[in-house]
Scaffold this active site. Structure first.
Site, mmCIF file in Angstrom:
data_model
loop_
_atom_site.group_PDB
_atom_site.id
_atom_site.type_symbol
_atom_site.label_atom_id
_atom_site.label_comp_id
_atom_site.label_asym_id
_atom_site.label_seq_id
_atom_site.Cartn_x
_atom_site.Cartn_y
_atom_site.Cartn_z
ATOM 1 N N ARG A 71 -0.245 1.596 -10.829
ATOM 2 C CA ARG A 71 0.226 2.763 -10.330
ATOM 3 C C ARG A 71 0.972 3.826 -11.624
ATOM 4 O O ARG A 71 1.749 3.018 -12.342
ATOM 5 C CB ARG A 71 1.367 2.820 -9.174
ATOM 6 C CG ARG A 71 0.621 1.882 -7.996
ATOM 7 C CD ARG A 71 1.563 1.890 -7.097
ATOM 8 N NE ARG A 71 0.869 1.227 -5.844
ATOM 9 C CZ ARG A 71 1.374 0.934 -4.580
ATOM 10 N NH1 ARG A 71 2.714 1.310 -4.465
ATOM 11 N NH2 ARG A 71 0.718 0.207 -3.655
ATOM 12 N N ARG A 81 9.935 -1.209 -9.716
ATOM 13 C CA ARG A 81 9.164 0.002 -9.969
ATOM 14 C C ARG A 81 8.205 -0.256 -11.017
ATOM 15 O O ARG A 81 8.726 0.122 -12.176
ATOM 16 C CB ARG A 81 9.695 1.265 -9.479
ATOM 17 C CG ARG A 81 8.891 2.565 -9.349
ATOM 18 C CD ARG A 81 9.637 3.701 -9.155
ATOM 19 N NE ARG A 81 10.515 3.628 -8.205
ATOM 20 C CZ ARG A 81 10.188 3.927 -6.764
ATOM 21 N NH1 ARG A 81 9.153 4.466 -6.580
ATOM 22 N NH2 ARG A 81 11.552 4.053 -5.876
ATOM 23 N N GLU A 121 12.488 -2.026 0.103
ATOM 24 C CA GLU A 121 11.144 -2.359 0.805
ATOM 25 C C GLU A 121 10.343 -3.371 0.113
ATOM 26 O O GLU A 121 10.371 -3.528 -1.317
ATOM 27 C CB GLU A 121 10.263 -1.032 0.661
ATOM 28 C CG GLU A 121 8.855 -1.043 1.515
ATOM 29 C CD GLU A 121 7.928 -0.006 0.805
ATOM 30 O OE1 GLU A 121 6.593 -0.287 0.736
ATOM 31 O OE2 GLU A 121 8.246 1.168 0.441
ATOM 32 N N SER A 155 4.830 -2.600 3.514
ATOM 33 C CA SER A 155 4.620 -1.379 4.574
ATOM 34 C C SER A 155 3.124 -1.935 5.259
ATOM 35 O O SER A 155 2.397 -2.390 4.645
ATOM 36 C CB SER A 155 4.287 -0.248 3.778
ATOM 37 O OG SER A 155 5.576 0.466 3.500
ATOM 38 N N ARG A 195 8.425 -8.039 -6.036
ATOM 39 C CA ARG A 195 9.500 -7.730 -5.235
ATOM 40 C C ARG A 195 10.144 -9.020 -4.287
ATOM 41 O O ARG A 195 11.182 -9.124 -4.292
ATOM 42 C CB ARG A 195 9.446 -6.672 -4.280
ATOM 43 C CG ARG A 195 9.122 -5.288 -4.983
ATOM 44 C CD ARG A 195 9.289 -3.983 -4.107
ATOM 45 N NE ARG A 195 9.371 -2.765 -4.842
ATOM 46 C CZ ARG A 195 9.572 -1.899 -4.395
ATOM 47 N NH1 ARG A 195 9.941 -1.432 -3.269
ATOM 48 N NH2 ARG A 195 9.523 -0.472 -5.179
#
Length: 433
Positions: free
Chosen positions: A269, A284, A356, A359, A398
């Site tokens: 990303r 991130r 988070e 999701s 994560r």
């Protein structure tokens, strides 16, 4: 993508749904879509009329020639030639109008489900008390994961920056093994306990695949691609892309559904717009690994499949004994393709915050319409678009962050959760290399 017929039949419902997402221009957008649709349908009607007249005139030419009425035959031939030119121009205009309508529809996000809470952003998300697990660990002066990893000598951001730039990392020794162990544990749990089929998919995909799951055209700046020509290959931001597109352009038999797939892949990303956010550590990254869950099912079963997928993602955290909570995202915080999303947030004592880690989204028929993926019943009748769901099961990096922060010891070592020890060669802790 939305069904223009549904918008035509109930414009107000479409406008209400987009307004709930915070789109103040929903009414004008709906009117623009309907105007494009009306223009296209009027053109198609005119083309059909011209084509019918051309066919009739062509038949009359033969009849006129049989009667040796050359004047009538010539007039009809001139009319047919004119109609042919008009039809060709009309068909070119049809392609342009269809493309304009498709592109306009492609930029519109999914409509929220009725039970999604309204709200403008993260503060309006609603916790699900029944899904909460564990309590935040009470550690004295906990360190953040990057402090722990660097002190262990097994996490190197400086050398990664030298080689690749910011938001990359080298993992070494036991931390590299822990990443592999986590992926294997997650895949084993999802395949053996929840019946997902393990898949090793491509991590480079063509533009239609990115369009199908909603990354293109709206989020191009967040993606990496290999070349800048007219047919690039894109690095996947998530295995949702190749797994969901596995059924692109297909009509599935209802007996095949639900189709459940899981994959462990690297993800890429660009993190456009993330300047200044999580600049240290592994939260991130431009490149990270993730175990993805994807389900393809029928419309009536997608809500229960959504709950089941969330169960599967939570099971990983429960077995790792990591405190977490589940939030129902509000209308203003959901992703582009989702009609309902649960975010799973894990407790990070080093940050003193919930972050988070997964999701899980039900996208309804939104992605399926973009991919043209449908299903037929036992009688062979095509029923319509399938429903697609996706979720992280989990983000491996994560999850490692959560283990480092929650299992850190006073001597600088990190205890290894018992369920991971068989995957770590029986080791019970990670110590400095």
């Amino acid at each position: 993508m939305h069904d223009i017929k549904a918008i035509r039949e109930d414009r107000d419902a479409f406008v209400r749904g987009l307004t709930r997402r915070g789109m103040t221009n929903a009414g004008a957008l709906a009117d623009d879509l309907l105007a494009k649709d009306k223009g296209l349908r009027e053109l198609l009607t005119r083309l059909q009329t011209d084509q019918a007249r051309r066919n009739d005139a062509s038949k009359l030419i033969g009849q006129a020639k049989q009667k040796k009425d050359e004047i009538q035959a010539k007039a009809l031939m001139e009319e047919v030639a004119g109609l042919k030119d008009a039809i060709q121009r009309g068909e070119a205009e049809q392609r342009e109008r269809e493309e304009a309508l498709t592109q306009a529809l492609a930029a519109v996000p999914n409509i929220p489900a009725d039970d999604v809470p309204d709200g403008a952003g993260e503060s309006a998300n609603v916790p699900l008390a029944a899904r909460a697990f564990g309590k935040p660990t009470g550690l004295n002066n906990p360190k953040q994961h990057f402090e722990i990893g660097e002190a262990l000598g097994q996490m190197d951001f400086e050398r990664a920056a030298k080689v690749s730039g910011a938001r990359f990392v080298y993992l070494k020794a036991d931390l590299a093994r822990l990443e592999r162990a986590l992926a294997a544990f997650m895949l084993d749990t999802h395949t053996q306990k929840f019946g997902y089929t393990e898949v090793s998919p491509p991590v480079l995909v063509r533009s239609p695949a990115m369009f199908g799951t909603g990354q293109l055209p709206k989020f191009e700046e967040e993606l990496f691609r290999t070349v800048a020509d007219s047919d690039p290959l894109w690095l996947i931001p998530t295995a949702e892309v190749p797994l969901t597109n596995y059924v692109a352009g297909e009509i599935l038999n209802q007996a095949e559904l639900p189709m459940r797939m899981t994959a462990f892949t690297p993800c890429f990303r660009a993190e456009a717009g993330a300047a200044g956010k999580d600049t240290r550590g592994m939260i991130r990254m431009h490149q990270f690994s993730k175990v993805e869950l994807v389900s393809i099912t029928t419309p009536e079963h997608s809500p229960s499949e959504h709950e089941r997928m969330t169960d599967a993602a939570q099971e990983i955290l429960k077995q790792l004994d990591l405190a977490h909570r589940v939030m129902t995202l509000c209308t203003g915080d959901m992703g582009f393709s989702a009609e309902k999303t649960y975010d799973i947030e894990v407790w990070l004592p080093g940050q003193n915050a919930w972050r988070e880690i997964s999701s899980c989204s039900n996208c309804g028929a939104f992605q399926a319409r973009r991919m043209n993926s449908r299903y037929r019943n036992a009688d062979g009748k095509v029923k319509g678009a399938v429903h697609t769901l996706n979720g992280s099961g989990l983000a491996v990096g994560r999850t490692m962050v959560a283990i480092l922060e929650n299992y850190q010891q006073s001597d600088g070592s990190v205890a290894i959760p018992s369920v991971l020890q068989p995957y770590m060669g029986g080791k019970s802790k990670i110590s400095k290399s």
